[in-house]
Design an enzyme around this catalytic site. Structure first.
Site, short mmCIF file in Angstrom:
data_model
loop_
_atom_site.label_atom_id
_atom_site.label_comp_id
_atom_site.label_asym_id
_atom_site.label_seq_id
_atom_site.Cartn_x
_atom_site.Cartn_y
_atom_site.Cartn_z
CG ASP A 40 14.62 -16.79 -16.17
OD1 ASP A 40 14.39 -15.79 -15.45
OD2 ASP A 40 13.73 -17.52 -16.61
CB CYS A 97 -0.92 -0.01 1.22
SG CYS A 97 -1.91 1.49 1.40
CB CYS A 119 8.83 -12.72 -16.15
SG CYS A 119 7.26 -12.82 -17.05
CB CYS A 156 -5.54 2.33 5.12
SG CYS A 156 -4.63 2.28 3.55
CG HIS A 159 9.16 -16.79 -18.36
ND1 HIS A 159 9.04 -15.97 -17.27
CD2 HIS A 159 10.43 -17.29 -18.31
CE1 HIS A 159 10.16 -15.98 -16.58
NE2 HIS A 159 11.02 -16.77 -17.19
CB CYS A 208 -0.71 2.10 5.83
SG CYS A 208 -1.57 0.66 5.15
#
Length: 728
Positions: free
Chosen positions: A306, A204, A262, A239, A289, A207
């Site tokens: 990767d 968030c 990714c 919140c 991917h 918060c």
């Protein structure tokens, strides 16, 4: 335009599909076609919450995100059928493929290509639409501003040092430029893996609490500026405020945010690769991917990297480890676009039926056209070189397609992303990259033995002092601080100073510097007296040897200081194990029953540091590690030390035997047996004395019979093993 994110269930699999209403209902059907192999004409798409069949664009705007896809040829509630035993056996038998089996596979491939002509026509526009944005993206990597920004955010000196140390650990202290470049690329990959953050759901913004996915939103102007065509909306559990997660496509912005999934990972990492001069390309997997390939001058070929997984040169990771059903893997670079799917499969006969978006001839023609566009304006000489390399790559892909993979290598399932998300994608598997066929490895650890031996003149000098224990501890702690300061400075410019006039401890160290000469020499360091009374500690030779030795001496100082604190009366008789570690055997050859790749290899048990460990993925109920002395020199083993690793006490060895051989491993003599042993702390070093047998050996073997927790754990791990011979 309305951006939607649909959760589509087909049989027992779940797929997440990003959809833009401007693309049209048919585009969604082709997306599902790519994921499920159900051809568009046979698709029935059902909105689960509304329980109705969808038929046009307007339906997709109004329905909830939960969809179900079925084939009109199947029952809606059809259960997935188990694999036949012949199919399962076929996977295992691939390594023993006969000419007859290969012929059957090739015949099946021809039949699939014929079917493609019926089912996969007219999809060129959709295929091209998937690739075009990434062509624009890779062109951004060539921008000097982007490249400079990338280099500024990378710890170049640290990566260069780690690359050279990695080579030195293999015995290569004078690497070529090509070898250095290859090693640097791997360190860049490992650093990026640690420095970039995977986002399941953003915290968030108000918060910092956990958030839950709510819906898709439209990008605002500032988000669109950096290529965010999609924005995910989340609400906070605490919140209830909303948090936006724009999916940026501009790699310059990703250098700042350093987060994503990714797509963002591969996008940003490929920019780093280009920024450091590596020929690089983005690999777009049509089954959701993205990763990177770089051309390795050392290997003479393109190498898979990767960044999400921190794995390199393991192209079968997805098919073998993730159990991914591949269809298209397209490589996109500034120099062109090509199909590299064959690099990532050994089951081409199974992949081919899933390649039903476009016919193979149409795909080849499309990619050739795109490549010509990318290479427009390139000199004829460069074009000739690129064409030659393309031809060599195509030959290699065909040659390797029906080759057998290494059955001893266990490739992991997907590690990046929330476990439930990975589970929904059926990408779970083993949790590590490991080998059950460990090669013979050379220990490059003479510096460890030299450092251990160098504590002899230091401790011998302190014994002669008044209040030797207190002075020794304080002086060694001060030396430890000096060496830590050296370690934290640029490795080619290391320097620290001791001022004899500043305090008593520095004066003691200054006075005892002659006894530290051997230790400094073992670290490729030297002391230099200045006219003002200060003493500089600086490099005396190869800075890589200093880099190799500093972690060893710092860990050894920890051990010496702790052992000194345990001694009630520090006298000359104290100068033995475990305080003083003389006659350590070094530079031998190691092999083991198995090992973790790439950092949990067998030689990690002999490198003298806390940083690495030997890890045997299947060693909980029994495994072994064998040490063969260099030049077949014979030794009488008088003691050995084992150190617990950094984590997971359940993996500590509990029961083991130590054996020696002097006849080429034909017979083994029992040297020690331990049962029900416990390591109380992490990095705890325990010393075991050997009852003299009067025999010398040139091969030593540890057989670990059980770990601390055999029921809940399959692994064994050790921080270090040190062998000590009888002095001459």
């Amino acid at each position: 335009m309305v951006a939607r994110k649909f959760q589509v269930r087909h049989n027992d699999a779940d797929f997440v599909v990003d959809y833009d209403t401007d693309d049209g209902f048919e585009t969604l059907k082709f997306q599902l076609f790519s994921l499920t192999s159900v051809v568009p004409d046979d698709q029935k798409i059902i909105a689960l919450d509304e329980n109705r069949v969808l038929s046009d664009d307007s339906d997709l705007i109004s329905v909830s995100e939960r969809l179900r896809l079925v084939s009109v040829n199947d029952e809606v509630n059809e259960q997935p059928q188990p694999q036949s035993s012949s199919h399962v056996a076929g996977n295992d038998a691939a390594s023993l493929m006969t000419d007859e089996e290969l012929a059957r596979i090739l015949q099946a491939e021809e039949e699939v290509l014929m079917l493609q002509l019926h089912f996969a026509g007219g999809s060129t526009k959709y295929f091209e639409k998937q690739i075009r944005p990434d062509i624009d993206k890779v062109r951004m990597y060539e921008d000097p501003v982007y490249q400079q920004a990338a280099r500024k955010t990378a710890p170049v000196d640290e990566l260069e040092e780690k690359a050279l140390v990695a080579l030195a650990k293999e015995g290569n202290f004078e690497p070529s430029k090509v070898e250095q470049d290859h090693a640097f690329l791997l360190q860049l990959l490992f650093w990026f893996k640690k420095s970039f953050r995977w986002v399941n759901a953003p915290p968030c913004v108000v918060c910092g609490s956990e958030t839950i996915y709510d819906d898709m939103g439209s990008p605002n102007d500032s988000e669109s500026q950096y290529g965010a065509s999609q924005v995910e909306l989340y609400w906070c559990k605490i919140c209830l405020k909303s948090t936006r997660f724009p999916r940026y496509n501009d790699p310059l912005k990703l250098l700042e945010t350093r987060s994503g999934r990714c797509g963002e990972w591969a996008n940003c990492f490929t920019l780093y690769c280009r920024a450091f001069g590596y020929e690089s390309r983005l690999i777009l997997d049509f089954r959701d991917h993205v990763w990177t390939e770089c051309f390795s001058q050392l290997l003479g070929r393109w190498m898979h990297l990767d960044p999400c997984e921190g794995v390199y040169d393991k192209p079968l990771l997805y098919e073998k480890g993730w159990k991914k059903n591949l269809n298209y893997a397209i490589a996109i670079s500034k120099d062109g676009v090509c199909d590299v799917t064959k690099r990532y499969t050994r089951k081409w006969h199974e992949v081919l039926p899933r390649r039903n978006i476009i016919t193979e001839p149409a795909l080849s023609a499309l990619l050739a056209t795109m490549t010509q566009e990318c290479r427009r304006g390139i000199s004829s000489q460069v074009l000739s070189e690129l064409d030659k390399r393309d031809h060599m790559e195509r030959e290699a892909l065909e040659r390797d397609l029906h080759s057998t993979d290494d059955a001893s290598i266990s490739l992991p399932g997907r590690q990046s992303g929330d476990k439930e998300w990975r589970k929904s994608r059926l990408e779970l598997g083993s949790d590590s990259l490991s080998s059950s066929s460990c090669p013979v490895r050379k220990c490059v650890d003479e510096h460890v033995t030299r450092i251990y031996n160098a504590f002899c003149p230091v401790l011998s000098q302190f014994v002669k002092e008044e209040n030797p224990k207190i002075k020794a501890i304080k002086a060694l702690e001060f030396l430890q601080k000096i060496l830590m300061d050296l370690k934290n400075t640029p490795f080619k410019l290391r320097k620290a100073s001791i001022d004899s006039a500043s305090n008593t401890i520095q004066a003691i160290v200054h006075q005892l510097l002659p006894s530290f000469a051997e230790l400094l020499n073992a670290l490729s360091l030297k002391s230099k007296a200045e006219p003002d009374g200060k003493v500089d500690i600086c490099l005396a030779g190869d800075p890589v040897k200093t880099s190799l030795g500093l972690p060893v001496v710092l860990d050894a100082l920890d051990d010496v200081i702790q052992n000194l604190k345990k001694i009630d009366n520090f006298v000359e008789d104290s100068l033995s194990l475990p305080l003083l570690k003389l006659n350590r055997i070094h530079s031998g050859f190691v092999r083991a029953s198995g090992e973790e790749l790439p950092v949990g290899i067998a030689t990690s048990a002999f490198d003298g540091t806390h940083n690495f460990k030997w890890e045997e993925p299947n060693g909980a109920k029994g495994c072994w590690i064998m040490y063969e002395v260099a030049d077949d020199k014979m030794h009488e083993l008088v003691a050995y030390e084992l150190m617990s690793a950094n984590d997971v006490p359940e993996r500590d060895p509990r029961d083991w035997v130590v054996e020696g051989s002097n006849d080429g491993r034909s017979s083994w003599h029992l040297l020690d047996k331990q049962t029900s042993q416990m390591f109380e702390d992490r990095f705890q070093r325990r010393t075991f004395k050997i009852t003299p047998v009067g025999l010398q050996f040139n091969v030593f073997r540890f057989r670990f019979l059980a770990v601390r927790d055999v029921k809940e754990n399959s692994r064994l791990q050790l921080g270090s093993i040190d062998l000590y011979a009888k002095g001459s």
